[in-house]
Design an enzyme around this catalytic site. Structure first.
Site, short mmCIF file in Angstrom:
data_model
loop_
_atom_site.label_atom_id
_atom_site.label_comp_id
_atom_site.label_asym_id
_atom_site.label_seq_id
_atom_site.Cartn_x
_atom_site.Cartn_y
_atom_site.Cartn_z
CG LEU A 244 -1.80 -1.24 1.40
CD1 LEU A 244 -2.80 -1.02 2.53
CD2 LEU A 244 -2.52 -1.60 0.11
CG ASN B 12 6.33 -5.67 5.65
OD1 ASN B 12 5.37 -5.70 4.90
ND2 ASN B 12 7.20 -4.69 5.65
CD GLU B 13 0.23 -6.30 7.21
OE1 GLU B 13 1.06 -6.61 6.33
OE2 GLU B 13 -0.65 -7.08 7.61
#
Ligand SMILES: CCCCC/C=C\CCCC/C=C/C(=O)SCCNC(=O)CCNC(=O)[C@H](O)C(C)(C)COP(=O)(O)OP(=O)(O)OC[C@H]1O[C@@H](n2cnc3c(N)ncnc32)[C@H](O)[C@@H]1OP(=O)(O)O
Length: 188
Positions: free
Chosen positions: A108, A177-178
């Site tokens: 994103l 990994n956010e």
């Protein structure tokens, strides 16, 4: 900077992906009219679509520099492209890959979430949801040809395809990994 502190991966394209981007396929341009009107988006320019009518296979090359970050505009373009292909009865399969070196998608677009309004973030997250639902529920056979790093939203995109093929390079990373960015994906 958080972006720079996050994953840093690099590598080169494999022969497979070079084949996928071969120019022998006829080119089809996606029309962004429907969703663009709803979202006030500009014309599709971050996607190159090659559609080989003899095989029924389309290849969507993501070319949103520098790292195919999934902005509201880019998410919209992806959705429109998939919609258009689904309406074409001669299209059976879709391969999604990247034209950017070393990166499939950086996930994103973090700038969409930084100092933007609540309303904008709402629209952005709806577009995120629409993108993965559209891919996940598509009647097309979908394949992610992962030719570079693919963190977080990039990984989500790959996960929602039916198949994934990833270039064999230890410098490429993929995963959700956010949470390292302090981000928790909202309920759908
Ligand atoms: C099917 C079930 C569904 C259930 C749902 C489950 C989970 C859903 C999860 C959804 C939540 C997702 C959240 C996200 O995606 S948040 C974004 C996370 N992304 C990252 O942490 C990636 C950060 N970027 C990197 O690690 C690296 O940039 C790289 C992609 C590995 C590329 O590295 P490199 O080639 O060395 O390039 P640079 O680092 O120098 O970056 C070049 C420029 O690109 C800008 N950049 C990078 N990433 C982003 C990004 N995500 N958004 C916006 N901009 C980005 C970077 O700042 C550089 O810009 P500059 O040249 O102007 O400095």
């Amino acid at each position: 900077m958080a972006l720079r502190a996050a994953l840093r991966k690099s590598c080169a394209l494999t022969g497979l992906f070079c084949q996928l981007s071969s120019s022998r396929h006829g080119r089809v341009c996606a029309s962004p009219v429907l969703v663009a009107q709803q979202r006030n988006s500009s014309t599709a320019q971050n996607i190159k679509l090659d559609f080989d009518q003899s095989t029924g296979v389309a290849v969507m090359h993501m070319q949103c520099p520098p790292v195919n970050a999934l902005s509201l505009e880019f998410l919209t373009e992806i959705c429109i492209t998939v919609e258009k292909l689904e309406m074409d009865k001669s299209c059976r399969g879709l391969i999604i890959t990247s034209s950017q070196p070393k990166v499939f998608s950086a996930g994103l677009d973090l700038l969409e979430m930084y100092e933007t309004s609540t309303e904008h973030r709402g629209e952005f997250w709806r577009a995120v949801q629409e993108m993965w639902l559209k891919l996940y529920s598509s009647k097309l056979v979908t394949i992610a040809a992962i030719n570079g790093s693919s963190p977080a939203g990039g990984c989500l995109m790959a996960m929602t395809c039916d198949y994934r093929i990833m270039a064999d390079n230890p410098r490429y990373g993929i995963g959700l990994n956010e949470t390292q960015l302090g981000m928790v994906a909202p309920f759908w």
